[in-house]
Design a protein around this motif. Structure first.
Motif: not given
Length: 176
Positions: A25-48
């Motif tokens: 996500x940080x490198x832009x290789x993954x443009x976005x991540x959509x999930x209904x199981x976001x961890x506390x770390x992932x939930x704050x990421x702008x591309x999640x």
């Protein structure tokens, strides 16, 4: 994988290596991540994009479903309201505390409503509100009337060819 991929995960959170995903996500290789199981770390990421988990197999969902089912059975028994039924049409008719209500289940065919209303009109019982909904071969009616429904009237409604069930619900009066 191609640069800019969008990753969707609605299975289980641990299926994704969180550290590798964060790097992608940080490198832009993954443009976005959509999930209904976001961890506390992932939930704050702008591309999640975290979305509500709607699974019915979690203990929380099963508890909520049990409470909801109990409330819906109560609504049916006390007010004739049908919600989320598999075999009945959905009927939402706000219940006035002073109303007398009749529930009628019948075959979904012509002239049923006119027969029901004729029985009520013969004893001059005014219809204040009425909902008729059909679903396949079955129809469900909720009828609010102006006064108590005598037993012979309920019997006359039951005697109509095609009527399978009749029930009267008296007003719920509160003590002051």
């Amino acid at each position: 994988m191609k640069r800019g991929v969008r990753l969707l995960n609605f299975a289980r959170g641990p299926l994704v290596n969180e550290n590798a995903l964060l790097a992608a996500l940080n490198e832009g290789k993954c443009a976005s991540y959509v999930t209904d199981f976001a961890s506390p770390v992932l939930v704050r990421h702008e591309r999640v994009l975290p979305v509500p988990h709607l699974g019915a197999s979690t203990p929380e969902a099963e508890d909520n479903c049990a409470v909801m089912a109990a409330q819906q059975v109560r609504d049916f028994l006390e007010h004739g309201i049908v919600t989320n039924s598999v075999n009945f049409p959905e009927v939402q008719l706000r219940h006035r505390p002073d109303a007398y209500r009749i529930q009628v289940v019948n075959r979904n065919e012509p002239r049923m409503i006119s027969q029901l209303t004729t029985v009520l009109a013969e004893i001059e019982l005014n219809i204040d509100n009425l909902v008729n909904k059909g679903r396949g071969a079955i129809a469900y009616n909720v009828i609010d009337v102006s006064g108590p429904v005598p037993r012979p009237v309920l019997a006359a409604l039951r005697a109509i060819d095609g009527v399978t069930r009749v029930r009267s619900i008296a007003p719920i009066l509160t003590q002051s």
